[in-house]
Write a protein that holds these residues in place. Structure first.
Motif, PDB file in Angstrom:
ATOM      1  N   MET A   1       0.849  -1.189   0.000  1.00  0.00           N
ATOM      2  CA  MET A   1       0.000   0.000   0.000  1.00  0.00           C
ATOM      3  C   MET A   1       0.890   1.246   0.000  1.00  0.00           C
ATOM      4  O   MET A   1       1.799   1.369   0.810  1.00  0.00           O
ATOM      5  N   VAL A   2       0.661   2.141  -0.950  1.00  0.00           N
ATOM      6  CA  VAL A   2       1.477   3.338  -1.101  1.00  0.00           C
ATOM      7  C   VAL A   2       0.949   4.425  -0.190  1.00  0.00           C
ATOM      8  O   VAL A   2      -0.264   4.682  -0.143  1.00  0.00           O
ATOM      9  N   ARG A   3       1.885   5.050   0.536  1.00  0.00           N
ATOM     10  CA  ARG A   3       1.496   6.127   1.434  1.00  0.00           C
ATOM     11  C   ARG A   3       1.229   7.399   0.632  1.00  0.00           C
ATOM     12  O   ARG A   3       2.016   7.758  -0.265  1.00  0.00           O
ATOM     13  N   THR A   4       0.157   8.060   0.942  1.00  0.00           N
ATOM     14  CA  THR A   4      -0.177   9.312   0.257  1.00  0.00           C
ATOM     15  C   THR A   4       0.764  10.404   0.713  1.00  0.00           C
ATOM     16  O   THR A   4       1.134  10.479   1.888  1.00  0.00           O
ATOM     17  N   PRO A   5       1.216  11.253  -0.221  1.00  0.00           N
ATOM     18  CA  PRO A   5       2.151  12.309   0.161  1.00  0.00           C
ATOM     19  C   PRO A   5       1.498  13.339   1.058  1.00  0.00           C
ATOM     20  O   PRO A   5       0.332  13.688   0.892  1.00  0.00           O
ATOM     21  N   SER A   6       2.244  13.809   2.018  1.00  0.00           N
ATOM     22  CA  SER A   6       1.769  14.839   2.943  1.00  0.00           C
ATOM     23  C   SER A   6       2.411  16.168   2.595  1.00  0.00           C
ATOM     24  O   SER A   6       3.287  16.247   1.728  1.00  0.00           O
ATOM     25  N   CYS A   7       2.002  17.214   3.253  1.00  0.00           N
ATOM     26  CA  CYS A   7       2.543  18.553   3.028  1.00  0.00           C
ATOM     27  C   CYS A   7       3.111  19.092   4.331  1.00  0.00           C
ATOM     28  O   CYS A   7       2.580  18.830   5.407  1.00  0.00           O
ATOM     29  N   ASP A   8       4.210  19.854   4.227  1.00  0.00           N
ATOM     30  CA  ASP A   8       4.773  20.468   5.425  1.00  0.00           C
ATOM     31  C   ASP A   8       4.147  21.846   5.640  1.00  0.00           C
ATOM     32  O   ASP A   8       3.162  22.217   4.989  1.00  0.00           O
ATOM     33  N   LYS A   9       4.707  22.609   6.548  1.00  0.00           N
ATOM     34  CA  LYS A   9       4.113  23.899   6.905  1.00  0.00           C
ATOM     35  C   LYS A   9       4.155  24.891   5.746  1.00  0.00           C
ATOM     36  O   LYS A   9       3.289  25.760   5.629  1.00  0.00           O
ATOM     37  N   SER A  10       5.167  24.778   4.898  1.00  0.00           N
ATOM     38  CA  SER A  10       5.281  25.718   3.774  1.00  0.00           C
ATOM     39  C   SER A  10       4.432  25.301   2.578  1.00  0.00           C
ATOM     40  O   SER A  10       4.453  25.977   1.554  1.00  0.00           O
ATOM     41  N   GLY A  11       3.715  24.211   2.670  1.00  0.00           N
ATOM     42  CA  GLY A  11       2.856  23.766   1.591  1.00  0.00           C
ATOM     43  C   GLY A  11       3.509  22.831   0.595  1.00  0.00           C
ATOM     44  O   GLY A  11       2.899  22.457  -0.408  1.00  0.00           O
ATOM     45  N   LEU A  12       4.748  22.435   0.843  1.00  0.00           N
ATOM     46  CA  LEU A  12       5.442  21.509  -0.050  1.00  0.00           C
ATOM     47  C   LEU A  12       5.046  20.076   0.270  1.00  0.00           C
ATOM     48  O   LEU A  12       4.882  19.714   1.438  1.00  0.00           O
ATOM     49  N   ARG A  13       4.913  19.295  -0.768  1.00  0.00           N
ATOM     50  CA  ARG A  13       4.509  17.907  -0.577  1.00  0.00           C
ATOM     51  C   ARG A  13       5.702  17.066  -0.156  1.00  0.00           C
ATOM     52  O   ARG A  13       6.841  17.315  -0.534  1.00  0.00           O
ATOM     53  N   LYS A  14       5.405  16.030   0.617  1.00  0.00           N
ATOM     54  CA  LYS A  14       6.414  15.073   1.085  1.00  0.00           C
ATOM     55  C   LYS A  14       5.948  13.666   0.751  1.00  0.00           C
ATOM     56  O   LYS A  14       4.776  13.448   0.453  1.00  0.00           O
ATOM     57  N   GLY A  15       6.864  12.725   0.874  1.00  0.00           N
ATOM     58  CA  GLY A  15       6.500  11.324   0.716  1.00  0.00           C
ATOM     59  C   GLY A  15       6.697  10.829  -0.705  1.00  0.00           C
ATOM     60  O   GLY A  15       7.541  11.316  -1.461  1.00  0.00           O
ATOM     61  N   THR A  16       5.913   9.814  -1.067  1.00  0.00           N
ATOM     62  CA  THR A  16       6.066   9.123  -2.342  1.00  0.00           C
ATOM     63  C   THR A  16       5.686  10.027  -3.507  1.00  0.00           C
ATOM     64  O   THR A  16       4.698  10.759  -3.457  1.00  0.00           O
ATOM     65  N   TRP A  17       6.516   9.914  -4.559  1.00  0.00           N
ATOM     66  CA  TRP A  17       6.231  10.681  -5.767  1.00  0.00           C
ATOM     67  C   TRP A  17       5.128   9.985  -6.569  1.00  0.00           C
ATOM     68  O   TRP A  17       5.098   8.762  -6.683  1.00  0.00           O
ATOM     69  N   THR A  18       4.250  10.780  -7.175  1.00  0.00           N
ATOM     70  CA  THR A  18       3.187  10.239  -8.030  1.00  0.00           C
ATOM     71  C   THR A  18       3.678  10.170  -9.470  1.00  0.00           C
ATOM     72  O   THR A  18       4.636  10.877  -9.851  1.00  0.00           O
ATOM     73  N   PRO A  19       3.077   9.325 -10.304  1.00  0.00           N
ATOM     74  CA  PRO A  19       3.472   9.275 -11.719  1.00  0.00           C
ATOM     75  C   PRO A  19       3.324  10.616 -12.433  1.00  0.00           C
ATOM     76  O   PRO A  19       4.114  10.940 -13.334  1.00  0.00           O
ATOM     77  N   GLU A  20       2.326  11.408 -12.078  1.00  0.00           N
ATOM     78  CA  GLU A  20       2.157  12.723 -12.698  1.00  0.00           C
ATOM     79  C   GLU A  20       3.324  13.644 -12.367  1.00  0.00           C
ATOM     80  O   GLU A  20       3.833  14.379 -13.237  1.00  0.00           O
ATOM     81  N   GLU A  21       3.795  13.610 -11.125  1.00  0.00           N
ATOM     82  CA  GLU A  21       4.944  14.419 -10.733  1.00  0.00           C
ATOM     83  C   GLU A  21       6.204  13.961 -11.469  1.00  0.00           C
ATOM     84  O   GLU A  21       7.027  14.788 -11.900  1.00  0.00           O
ATOM     85  N   ASP A  22       6.363  12.646 -11.622  1.00  0.00           N
ATOM     86  CA  ASP A  22       7.508  12.131 -12.366  1.00  0.00           C
ATOM     87  C   ASP A  22       7.492  12.630 -13.809  1.00  0.00           C
ATOM     88  O   ASP A  22       8.536  13.013 -14.360  1.00  0.00           O
TER      89      ASP A  22
END
Length: 202
Positions: free
Chosen positions: A1-22
């Motif tokens: 199961m792939v973990r959904t990316p989270s966001c930090d305080k500045s609004g940047l995403r963290k975690g696993t990259w999605t195919p669209e981002e790649d």
């Protein structure tokens, strides 16, 4: 199961990259190049930090990336470069095209480090045993006898010994001048008396 990316305080995403981002990252880097990793996410339309984009491209998305097991030539090159450069993984990766610094670092710590340490221990034990033998031989060769006839004795000692021998021989020669009176005890009774004593006491 792939973990959904989270966001930090500045609004940047963290975690696993999605195919669209790649796809966005690949399209931008292939067209414009990696000119500035800090500014690249904003122009590529990615809500990622520059470090995350760089690591994603270098370790997973670049086209000349080499996967699979390391060859013996690559392992020998890693060992040689590590002994020269240390833990500078990016400099080592620059000498191995298609390999990432992270992959080389992981392979070093999991496989090559143990092999390198065992080789070092074997070489150290071999070098420790050799000097002991040489020191024993050198110690035996450096031992000198202190006898007066030794060729390593000083010239003064040798001259004093020879002069003492000459004077002693001269004294002996002077003492050996004998006269006829010295043999007066060797008359006939000298030879017969012990023999007669043996006969009488038998």
């Amino acid at each position: 199961m792939v973990r959904t990316p989270s966001c930090d305080k500045s609004g940047l995403r963290k975690g696993t990259w999605t195919p669209e981002e790649d796809r966005k990252l690949i399209a931008y880097v292939t067209r414009y190049g990696s000119w500035n990793w800090r500014q690249l996410p904003k122009f590529a339309g990615l809500a990622r930090c520059g470090k995350s984009c760089r690591l994603r491209w270098m370790n997973y998305l670049r086209p000349n990336l080499k996967r699979g097991n390391f060859t013996q030539e690559e392992e020998a090159c890693i060992i040689k470069l590590h002994s020269k450069l240390g833990n500078r993984w990016s400099a080592i990766a620059a000498e191995l095209p298609g390999r990432t610094d992270n992959e080389i670092k992981n392979h070093w710590h999991t496989t090559l480090k143990k092999r390198f340490q065992t080789n070092e221990e074997e070489s150290e034990t071999a070098t420790k045993s050799k000097p002991k033998e040489t020191t024993q031989i050198s110690a035996e060769s450096n031992t000198t006898t202190t006898s007066p006839l030794s060729p390593l004795s000083s010239s003064s000692e040798f001259s004093s010994i020879t002069s003492w021998d000459q004077s002693h021989n001269n004294n002996n020669k002077n003492n050996m001048v004998l006269e006829d009176d010295d043999f007066a005890f060797l008359d006939g009774s000298f030879w017969t008396e012990p023999y007669l004593a043996e006969i009488l006491y038998e």
